[in-house]
Structures are given as structure tokens and as C-alpha cells.
Design an enzyme around this catalytic site. Structure first.
Site, mmCIF file in Angstrom:
data_model
loop_
_atom_site.group_PDB
_atom_site.id
_atom_site.type_symbol
_atom_site.label_atom_id
_atom_site.label_comp_id
_atom_site.label_asym_id
_atom_site.label_seq_id
_atom_site.Cartn_x
_atom_site.Cartn_y
_atom_site.Cartn_z
ATOM 1 N N THR A 106 0.823 -1.210 0.000
ATOM 2 C CA THR A 106 0.000 0.000 0.000
ATOM 3 C C THR A 106 0.860 1.264 0.000
ATOM 4 O O THR A 106 0.575 2.228 -0.715
ATOM 5 C CB THR A 106 -0.940 0.013 1.223
ATOM 6 O OG1 THR A 106 -1.850 -1.088 1.124
ATOM 7 C CG2 THR A 106 -1.722 1.310 1.310
ATOM 8 N N THR A 146 -4.386 -0.939 -4.155
ATOM 9 C CA THR A 146 -3.029 -1.497 -4.089
ATOM 10 C C THR A 146 -3.031 -2.963 -4.523
ATOM 11 O O THR A 146 -2.090 -3.444 -5.164
ATOM 12 C CB THR A 146 -2.482 -1.397 -2.654
ATOM 13 O OG1 THR A 146 -2.325 -0.020 -2.319
ATOM 14 C CG2 THR A 146 -1.146 -2.121 -2.513
ATOM 15 N N ASN A 147 -4.130 -3.653 -4.205
ATOM 16 C CA ASN A 147 -4.150 -5.106 -4.377
ATOM 17 C C ASN A 147 -4.239 -5.554 -5.826
ATOM 18 O O ASN A 147 -4.049 -6.735 -6.118
ATOM 19 C CB ASN A 147 -5.305 -5.698 -3.573
ATOM 20 C CG ASN A 147 -5.213 -5.314 -2.112
ATOM 21 O OD1 ASN A 147 -4.168 -4.869 -1.632
ATOM 22 N ND2 ASN A 147 -6.314 -5.462 -1.389
ATOM 23 N N SER A 324 46.462 -13.779 -2.381
ATOM 24 C CA SER A 324 46.766 -14.010 -0.976
ATOM 25 C C SER A 324 47.598 -12.876 -0.420
ATOM 26 O O SER A 324 48.448 -12.312 -1.114
ATOM 27 C CB SER A 324 47.509 -15.332 -0.798
ATOM 28 O OG SER A 324 47.936 -15.507 0.539
ATOM 29 N N SER A 325 47.357 -12.569 0.861
ATOM 30 C CA SER A 325 48.173 -11.572 1.549
ATOM 31 C C SER A 325 49.420 -12.196 2.149
ATOM 32 O O SER A 325 50.295 -11.480 2.652
ATOM 33 C CB SER A 325 47.344 -10.903 2.644
ATOM 34 O OG SER A 325 46.927 -11.863 3.592
ATOM 35 N N LYS A 330 50.153 -16.541 -5.500
ATOM 36 C CA LYS A 330 48.911 -17.311 -5.513
ATOM 37 C C LYS A 330 47.819 -16.511 -6.230
ATOM 38 O O LYS A 330 47.632 -15.334 -5.973
ATOM 39 C CB LYS A 330 48.469 -17.653 -4.094
ATOM 40 C CG LYS A 330 47.298 -18.635 -4.008
ATOM 41 C CD LYS A 330 47.071 -19.062 -2.566
ATOM 42 C CE LYS A 330 46.042 -20.160 -2.442
ATOM 43 N NZ LYS A 330 44.678 -19.683 -2.730
#
Length: 481
Positions: A106, A146-147, A324-325, A330
Site C-alpha cells: 500500500t 493497491t491489491n 593471498s596476503s 597465488k
């Protein structure tokens, strides 16, 4: 002397007065809903197809009511002009409500009524909020509820979303099909249950990925057609209360013209159509199917590229970022991984939609806002995932051709291709010795004098190994030289 303009204007509803930002095109009903539903922080405007669909419904209603003599032409034409602006992309920022809201939609319908009304008032030469000249409920919402407005707009928006998803899946399908052609001559081992099975080409593997996507595109087209049955004109519960007897037919025909969706039809029974959300469950099931199969493809790409030294290492995915850190060099399969995560989300959305559909009561389902949000999100994210997978992964895949060829010729699975000529007992014996000794199947067959080199070459040609076009052949006679 500069004239002072107030920062707010006061509007009135059944609960009393409330201040609304003076420059806002929305009004008091929207303002109350903004205060009530601070849930996700995601506004309805995030889905422009939905906003345009709401405007299309309001435009169709204005034309129908004008033609039936229920809305004066100047006001109706101003409403049409305002709706056309919204459909062209203007004023979307005025759709400020949270996508997750109570009230069966609504508040969103009110939001649309108010934005359309206040823009139309400007076009008529009036100020925002001067509803005595054009009223959001009496005029812009005439013959509606609304419906019937809300689910109709959802369906119109979903139609556009589905078209986009099919197009995005086509980008991925073409990328996979191109790789199928590129890898048509690359022999490799197929696998069942992660164990060596029989030879195939890498091209066949990628062609299967492409074909499975085309099947999903067909299922989406089928689901799309089911969305074209509307309850528009049914008003509150499907009885058509407060709508002109001819309104239903006229508004659906006008909506078909406005949207370009020629197959829009009115439901046979509007009461049933107002309470039933089965079409949304159906579409969600198809989206889950797409997600599951797309995720399976992403899984396969990750598996085939695993390694590079300690995995399968059959294909190389394009490197997109450091992986990768802590581990230098990688590189991770980040694009398939993001596709997997979208699939998980879509599968979860399907559960949400299922529960929301089941939760409907009597003549209305109050949970269509979460159904709409979940469907729109699934469609958008699947489409983005498909294009991302195509452009940032599939198009750059290369094959480790020599490694694949070597694995085929060293595989125990080759004995399956020779077994019609060898017989099952001989084939089993060769396979057992090859597995125990580490020697190749071909060497053992030649050493035992079971087949000639020419016979082996014919049986193990790429065509013979990967195609059944030649049909069944009679077993070779080992004595033939």
C-alpha cells in the site's frame, strides 16, 4: 527582497497533520511509511523497472478513466504526461520507501499516487500539495486498489527483468560456445564421481555448459508468459468494487499498448488472481534452477583449473587479482567464486519467496513486497554474474593441451574404448596390470599381442573416442594383421 520559501508543507490524512519536505513530490502517506519502515536501507528506486511499471499502470488507469468520462481530460492528460516522465527515468529518486514494508505494498502505491499527482499539479500550473485540483486517491488512484496495482506493476517489471536476464545469459552462452569451438580438438579424460571415466574433448565439455544455459533461457521464456495474466481492475479483492464495468477491459488493453507487451490478458477469475501468487513461486523455481546450474558450471571451472601443480590443471582461468596476503604468486578463481555466492543468494531467496507465498491469508497475500524484492534481486544478480563470468573469466580461458593429451594416453580409462575389441576379461586384466605396474594400456595390449598398432590407432582416434557417429563395430579379430 527575497521571498522566503518554507522548508516543509503540511499535509493531512486520517491520522492528522504531518510536515513533508516542501520540494518533495511524495506526500504524507509516503512520509509516514518512511518513518515506519526503516528496515533494509534499500529504497524502491533501486529497481527502475518497477518504478516505470508503477507509472505505466497509473498512466493506463488515467486513460481508461478519461475515456469513460470519469476523469476530466486536462487532469488525465497531466497525469499521463507525469507518468511518461517517470517512465523516461525522471523523479525515480522520489520513490523513497524501503523495499521491505508492511501493508501489502500500500505504501508503494501511495508513493506512486503522490509523486504522479504532484508532478501533474505542476504541469497544470498548481503547487505541490494543492490536492483540491487533482487528488492522489480520488483521481490518480480512481478505479484501483493497491491489491491490483501492486502485483500488476510487479509482473510488468519482472517481464523487463527476465528479458535482461535472458540477454545476459546469452552473453555467457556465446562465450562458452566459442570456447567449445576453440577446444573442439583438445582430447581429455572425462570423469564420473571424480574418477577417470572415458575420453572426450574439452570442446564437448564447454558445449555442454552452453547447452544447459540455453535450456534455462527457454524455461525463463515460459515463466515470462505466465506473468502476463493480470488482476488489474479487480480492485480490493477481485470483485471490481468502485471500478466502472468497462474499466477492467480498457485498462488492460491500454497497459498492453503502453508497455508493448501484447500478450497481457485479464485473469479469468479476479478473486483467485488477487489472492494467488503461484506465478511468483514458479518464476522463483526457474531462477533457482538457473542458479544451481550456473553454480555447477562455476564449480567445474574451479575444479578444472585447480592447482596449478597439485590439482587438475586442465585449464587456466585468467588471473584477475593477487590471491593471498601471505602466499606470494597465488591466484584464486575469484570470478567463479562470486558466481557461486550469487547462486547461494538466489537459492535463499527462493526459500523466502516460498514462505511468503505460503503465508498469504484468505483474499490477499500481504507479503508481496518481500516477494518482489527477492525476485528483482535474484534476476539482477544472476544477470550480472553471467556477464561477469563471460567477460572476466570464460573469454580468457586457455587449455593445457599437452598435459590433457598425455593424461588420456596414460589413463586406465583407455581400456574402456578397447574393451569391445578385447573382450571384458582381457580388458579387465590389462587394466589391473596397468594400474599395478604404472605402465600404459596401449603398451600392454601390444605386448600381449591382443591388437595390432593399426587396430589400436583406429579405436583410439579422436573421432572414435569422442563420437558415436560410426555406430557399433564388430569386435576385432586379434589374428588379423
Amino acid at each position: 527582497m527575497n521571498q522566503h520559501h518554507p522548508a516543509t508543507r503540511t499535509e493531512h490524512d486520517l491520522l492528522g497533520d504531518l510536515d513533508v519536505p516542501a520540494d518533495a513530490y511524495y506526500g504524507i502517506h509516503t512520509q509516514r511509511a518512511v518513518q515506519n519502515f526503516a528496515i533494509s536501507g534499500i529504497p524502491v528506486s533501486i529497481y527502475p523497472h518497477f518504478v516505470r511499471a508503477l507509472a505505466a499502470v497509473k498512466q493506463a488507469a488515467a486513460v481508461a478513466n478519461r475515456d469513460l468520462g470519469l476523469l476530466p481530460a486536462p487532469q488525465a492528460d497531466a497525469v499521463v504526461a507525469a507518468c511518461e516522465e517517470i517512465r523516461a527515468g525522471k523523479l525515480h529518486e522520489q520513490f523513497v520507501l524501503d523495499v521491505i514494508q508492511g501493508g501489502a505494498g500500500t505504501s508503494t502505491n501511495m508513493n506512486a499516487n503522490e509523486v504522479v499527482t504532484n508532478r501533474a499539479l505542476e504541469l497544470l500550473g498548481h503547487a505541490k500539495g494543492e490536492y483540491q485540483y487533482l487528488h492522489p486517491l480520488n483521481d490518480v488512484n480512481r478505479g484501483q486498489s493497491t491489491n491490483d496495482v501492486y502485483p500488476t506493476a510487479i509482473k510488468i517489471a519482472l517481464d523487463a527483468h527476465i528479458v535482461e536476464l535472458i540477454d545476459n545469459l546469452e552473453v555467457l552462452r556465446l562465450a562458452l560456445a566459442a570456447k567449445a569451438t576453440e577446444f573442439a580438438d583438445v582430447i581429455k579424460m572425462g570423469r564420473t564421481q571424480l574418477q577417470d571415466a572415458v575420453p572426450m574433448t574439452l570442446g564437448q565439455e564447454f558445449a555442454a555448459f552452453a547447452i544447459t544455459l540455453s535450456e534455462d533461457q527457454t524455461r525463463l521464456e515460459e515463466a515470462r508468459l505466465l506473468l502476463h495474466e493480470l488482476n488489474l481492475g479487480g480492485t480490493a479483492i477481485g470483485t471490481g468494487l468502485n471500478a466502472h464495468p468497462q474499466y477492467r477491459e480498457r485498462v488492460v488493453a491500454e497497459l498492453a499498448t503502453i508497455t508493448g507487451i501484447a500478450t497481457l490478458v485479464s485473469a479469468t477469475d479476479l478473486i483467485e488472481a488477487t489472492s494467488d501468487v503461484g506465478v511468483f513461486v514458479q518464476l522463483s523455481g526457474v531462477l533457482k534452477r538457473v542458479a544451481v546450474k550456473l553454480s555447477k558450471t562455476a564449480n567445474d571451472l574451479r575444479l578444472l583449473s585447480s592447482g596449478p601443480r597439485a590439482g587438475l590443471n586442465e585449464i587456466n582461468l585468467p588471473a584477475r587479482q593477487a590471491g593471498s596476503s601471505i602466499m606470494p604468486g597465488k591466484v584464486n578463481p575469484v570470478i567463479p567464486e562470486v558466481v557461486n555466492q550469487v547462486a547461494f543468494e538466489v537459492i535463499g531467496n527462493d526459500v523466502t519467496i516460498t514462505l511468503a507465498a505460503e503465508g498469504g491469508q484468505l483474499q490477499l497475500n500481504a507479503f508481496e513486497p518481500i516477494i518482489a524484492h527477492s525476485l528483482f534481486a535474484s534476476l539482477d544478480h544472476l544477470g550480472a554474474a553471467a556477464v561477469t563470468l563471460a567477460d572476466k573469466c570464460v573469454s580468457g580461458i586457455t587449455a593445457n593441451r599437452e598435459l590433457l593429451h598425455e593424461r588420456v594416453w596414460n589413463s586406465i580409462g583407455l581400456v574402456t574404448a578397447l574393451s569391445p575389441a578385447l573382450g571384458y576379461e582381457n580388458a579387465s586384466s590389462v587394466a589391473q596390470e596397468a594400474l599395478a605396474s604404472g605402465r600404459g594400456v596401449v603398451d600392454l595390449v601390444l605386448e600381449r599381442g591382443l591388437l595390432s598398432q593399426a587396430q589400436i590407432d583406429e579405436l583410439l582416434s579422436v573421432t572414435a573416442l569422442t563420437s558415436n557417429r560410426g555406430g557399433l563395430r564388430a569386435p576385432f579379430n586379434p589374428d588379423e594383421k
